[in-house]
Write an enzyme that holds these catalytic residues in place. Structure first.
Site, PDB file in Angstrom:
ATOM      1  N   GLY A   1       0.959  -0.812  -0.139  1.00 47.36           N
ATOM      2  CA  GLY A   1       0.033   0.114  -0.123  1.00 47.36           C
ATOM      3  C   GLY A   1       0.692   1.247   0.078  1.00 47.36           C
TER       4      GLY A   1
ATOM      5  N   GLU B   1       3.866  -6.251   1.881  1.00 49.51           N
ATOM      6  CA  GLU B   1       3.444  -7.014   0.207  1.00 49.51           C
ATOM      7  C   GLU B   1       3.481  -6.102  -0.777  1.00 49.51           C
ATOM      8  OE1 GLU B   1       0.437 -10.752   2.572  1.00 49.51           O
ATOM      9  OE2 GLU B   1      -0.161  -8.426   0.934  1.00 49.51           O
ATOM     10  N   PRO B   2       4.745  -5.110  -0.803  1.00 51.53           N
ATOM     11  CA  PRO B   2       4.796  -3.828  -2.064  1.00 51.53           C
ATOM     12  C   PRO B   2       4.856  -5.126  -3.611  1.00 51.53           C
ATOM     13  CG  PRO B   2       6.978  -4.451  -1.217  1.00 51.53           C
ATOM     14  CD  PRO B   2       6.108  -5.378   0.146  1.00 51.53           C
ATOM     15  N   GLY B   3       3.444  -3.841  -4.172  1.00 50.22           N
ATOM     16  CA  GLY B   3       3.728  -3.854  -5.603  1.00 50.22           C
ATOM     17  C   GLY B   3       3.991  -2.925  -6.301  1.00 50.22           C
ATOM     18  N   ARG B   4       2.916  -1.317  -5.842  1.00 53.42           N
ATOM     19  CA  ARG B   4       3.513  -0.735  -6.862  1.00 53.42           C
ATOM     20  C   ARG B   4       4.457   0.024  -6.260  1.00 53.42           C
ATOM     21  NH1 ARG B   4      -1.250   3.168  -7.472  1.00 53.42           N
ATOM     22  NH2 ARG B   4      -1.954   1.930  -5.612  1.00 53.42           N
TER      23      ARG B   4
ATOM     24  N   ARG C   1      -6.688   3.720 -14.994  1.00 54.98           N
ATOM     25  CA  ARG C   1      -6.398   4.088 -13.529  1.00 54.98           C
ATOM     26  C   ARG C   1      -6.821   5.136 -13.302  1.00 54.98           C
ATOM     27  NH1 ARG C   1      -2.653   5.478 -10.996  1.00 54.98           N
ATOM     28  NH2 ARG C   1      -3.660   4.587  -8.553  1.00 54.98           N
TER      29      ARG C   1
ATOM     30  N   CYS D   1     -13.453   4.379 -27.537  1.00 54.35           N
ATOM     31  CA  CYS D   1     -15.021   5.838 -28.090  1.00 54.35           C
ATOM     32  C   CYS D   1     -15.172   6.039 -26.142  1.00 54.35           C
ATOM     33  CB  CYS D   1     -16.165   4.505 -29.079  1.00 54.35           C
ATOM     34  SG  CYS D   1     -15.432   4.329 -30.330  1.00 54.35           S
ATOM     35  N   GLU D   2     -15.599   6.594 -25.858  1.00 57.53           N
ATOM     36  CA  GLU D   2     -15.198   7.317 -25.201  1.00 57.53           C
ATOM     37  C   GLU D   2     -14.778   8.770 -24.568  1.00 57.53           C
ATOM     38  OE1 GLU D   2     -16.789   3.771 -22.741  1.00 57.53           O
ATOM     39  OE2 GLU D   2     -16.461   4.730 -20.440  1.00 57.53           O
TER      40      GLU D   2
ATOM     41  N   TYR E   1      -0.532  -1.434 -11.925  1.00 58.55           N
ATOM     42  CA  TYR E   1      -2.049  -1.227 -12.404  1.00 58.55           C
ATOM     43  C   TYR E   1      -1.820  -1.102 -13.679  1.00 58.55           C
ATOM     44  CZ  TYR E   1      -1.634  -3.151  -7.129  1.00 58.55           C
ATOM     45  OH  TYR E   1      -1.206  -3.376  -6.210  1.00 58.55           O
TER      46      TYR E   1
HETATM   47  N1  LLP Z   1      -1.382  -7.444  -0.151  1.00 56.33           N
HETATM   48  C1  LLP Z   1      -2.690  -6.966  -0.554  1.00 56.33           C
HETATM   49  C2  LLP Z   1      -3.696  -7.792   0.181  1.00 56.33           C
HETATM   50  C3  LLP Z   1      -3.585  -6.317  -1.398  1.00 56.33           C
HETATM   51  O1  LLP Z   1      -5.317  -6.351  -1.865  1.00 56.33           O
HETATM   52  C4  LLP Z   1      -2.447  -6.037  -2.207  1.00 56.33           C
HETATM   53  C5  LLP Z   1      -2.617  -4.393  -3.213  1.00 56.33           C
HETATM   54  C6  LLP Z   1      -1.317  -4.939  -1.980  1.00 56.33           C
HETATM   55  C7  LLP Z   1      -0.849  -6.453  -1.461  1.00 56.33           C
HETATM   56  C8  LLP Z   1      -0.435  -4.721  -2.798  1.00 56.33           C
HETATM   57  O2  LLP Z   1      -0.929  -3.109  -3.168  1.00 56.33           O
HETATM   58  P1  LLP Z   1       0.296  -2.078  -3.576  1.00 56.33           P
HETATM   59  O3  LLP Z   1       1.440  -1.706  -2.495  1.00 56.33           O
HETATM   60  O4  LLP Z   1       0.591  -2.655  -4.796  1.00 56.33           O
HETATM   61  O5  LLP Z   1      -0.512  -0.807  -3.523  1.00 56.33           O
HETATM   62  N2  LLP Z   1      -6.234  -1.244  -8.576  1.00 56.33           N
HETATM   63  C9  LLP Z   1      -5.460  -0.252  -7.581  1.00 56.33           C
HETATM   64  C10 LLP Z   1      -5.007  -0.923  -7.096  1.00 56.33           C
HETATM   65  C11 LLP Z   1      -5.408  -2.224  -5.665  1.00 56.33           C
HETATM   66  C12 LLP Z   1      -4.486  -2.999  -4.881  1.00 56.33           C
HETATM   67  C13 LLP Z   1      -5.074  -3.760  -4.765  1.00 56.33           C
HETATM   68  N3  LLP Z   1      -4.865  -4.222  -3.434  1.00 56.33           N
HETATM   69  C14 LLP Z   1      -4.965   0.974  -8.376  1.00 56.33           C
HETATM   70  O6  LLP Z   1      -4.032   0.704  -9.804  1.00 56.33           O
HETATM   71  O7  LLP Z   1      -4.411   2.190  -7.589  1.00 56.33           O
END
Ligand code: LLP
Length: 463
Positions: free
Chosen positions: A278, A320-323, A360, A391-392, A421
């Protein structure tokens, strides 16, 4: 059309229509390091390069639109997270942000674990050689088949998201004769300061089991009774694109509170807690993200302090970093197709992609930056809205940004911070083909996810 053949859009702050922008930057040619991947620079001719490859070459070789990913930056960010948390913690990269086999291999090599949330993500991870015990399996409605495949593969943990799932996973583990390590995902009742659709710790939403009313404690009670589950910890994910650490601190405080209650009731000290992902990244120069070491320090301190106060052994922490890992490492390269100036309003700049490669902006009102990357320009800034080819009218990639007023069809522009994302949420809307992901490193570019073709689309259409 010549570069000066169309009138420029509005230029001065006093005529700007309502929007999110703060006025034109001092120099449109400068690329703010905060929002661009680490190796991005301009060469002597003014063309932007990444990983030592210039964008004109990338466009010629791979076409546009394309996601261009800086491999060195990805690895550096993964290493920074790993290093910041050290040997007593685990970093699970959230595959939902962007997953491909190359990414799985990089993560493996850099010592990270992986969070997957579907059979498809699990298959990608396993097929690229991620050891199953380094995979966490998430989701609020995992199918029986997905649970079976995860247990058979030997995933390190399944994160249980509901009362039904506690029983479902236990049954399948029993059928397979394999005791499964699990965490229980709870909602701690924190309102994270982020967009409503990506806030996940308040109670009124689909994920997790509420701490409130003793539900989480009841879930733990039930799970501890089931021999086929090995309950290893509690999980909390409060949301996404968050800058303020206070939500994580409250979450850590409440999770440790639950660990204490569990110890008091069952005499069991659960050995792990997961505080989710997050952490926010910079999409524009106005955003100020935290560094991994600051985050690691803040989270470790709060958990240690709370555990000392509760006389608990400090559990192993995971995140759990993704972004925060993949987001800043890629930009989307587009070619400008048409330009439509509207006097007193703004100039619409249409590119060859749109909401199918970046949903997004339409979905979360997300803000992005944009730059002219195939050359520099000394022309005055014009207020632009970068739109796609769908088309939007809501097909907006960058709502309000400044581009040089001599922008012309054929110019290449790039939108930074699209690593997370964007490809993972891409669609085929209007049967537009999903762009490739091109990794660049040390002067070489390599396609890691190829461009979709019309044959790909027609292959699915079997009617
Ligand atoms: N762990 C869990 C359980 C999650 O549900 C998520 C994201 C993450 C980790 C990773 O979060 P991050 O570090 O990437 O913020 N599509 C949306 C974001 C949805 C996130 C869903 N869960 C966007 O584009 O902002």
């Amino acid at each position: 059309m010549s570069r000066s053949a169309h009138p420029a859009g509005p230029r001065h702050a006093d005529v700007l229509p309502e929007g999110h922008y703060s006025g034109p930057p001092a120099d449109l040619n400068t690329l703010d390091a905060k929002v661009w991947a680490q190796t991005v620079a301009r060469d002597a001719e003014g063309t932007v390069t990444v990983g030592g490859v210039d964008v004109k070459t990338l466009a010629e070789q791979h076409g546009t639109p394309a996601y261009i990913l800086d491999e060195a930056d990805f690895r550096a960010r993964a290493r920074a997270w790993r290093g910041a948390f050290g040997a007593d913690a685990d970093v699970f990269y959230a595959g939902k942000a962007f997953l491909s086999r190359a990414v799985v291999r990089w993560l493996h090599e850099e010592g990270l674990n992986l969070d997957v949330c579907s059979g498809g993500e699990l298959a990608t991870a396993l097929s690229a050689g991620m050891p199953a015990d380094r995979i966490a399996f998430h989701g609020n409605n995992k199918s029986k088949d997905e649970i079976r495949r995860a247990i058979e593969a030997g995933v390190g943990r399944i994160v249980l998201d509901s009362f039904q799932e506690i029983v479902r996973v236990a049954h399948i583990a029993q059928e397979l004769g394999k005791r499964q390590r699990v965490q229980i995902r709870i909602t701690v009742g924190v309102e994270a300061h982020t967009h409503e659709f990506i806030a996940t710790a308040h109670e009124d939403q689909k994920f997790g089991i509420p701490l409130a009313g003793g539900q989480a404690a009841e879930a733990v009670r039930r799970a501890l009774r089931l021999d086929w589950l090995e309950v290893i910890g509690i999980h909390s994910h409060i949301g996404s694109q968050i800058f303020d650490m206070s939500g994580f601190e409250v979450a850590a405080h409440r999770v440790v509170g639950l660990l204490k209650d569990i110890r008091d009731e069952h005499g069991v000290e659960l050995p792990e807690i997961d505080l989710g992902g997050g952490l926010g990244i910079a999409y524009t120069s106005d955003d100020d993200p935290r560094e991994p070491h600051e985050i690691a320090k803040a989270l470790t301190e709060i958990v240690t302090r709370e555990c000392e106060a509760a006389r608990l052994r400090t559990p192993r922490i995971s995140v759990e970093p993704g972004r925060a890992i993949v987001g800043p490492t890629a930009f989307t390269l587009y070619e400008v197709g048409t330009i439509k100036p509207l006097d007193g309003l703004r100039t619409y700049v249409s590119v060859d992609g749109g909401m199918s490669d970046n949903i997004r902006t339409a979905l979360y009102d997300a803000e992005y930056s944009v730059a002219l990357v195939s050359r520099t320009s000394d022309a005055e800034p014009m207020l632009a809205r970068v739109v796609g080819k769908h088309c939007e009218s809501g097909d907006i990639v960058v709502k309000d940004a400044f581009l040089p007023s001599d922008l012309a069809p054929g110019d290449l522009i790039a939108v930074p911070a699209t690593g997370a994302y964007c490809r993972s949420m891409a669609s085929n809307y209007n049967h537009v083909l999903r762009p490739p992901v091109v990794a660049v490193n040390d002067g070489e570019s390599r396609v890691i996810v190829r461009r979709e073709t019309e044959d790909d689309l027609l292959r699915l259409d079997v009617g």
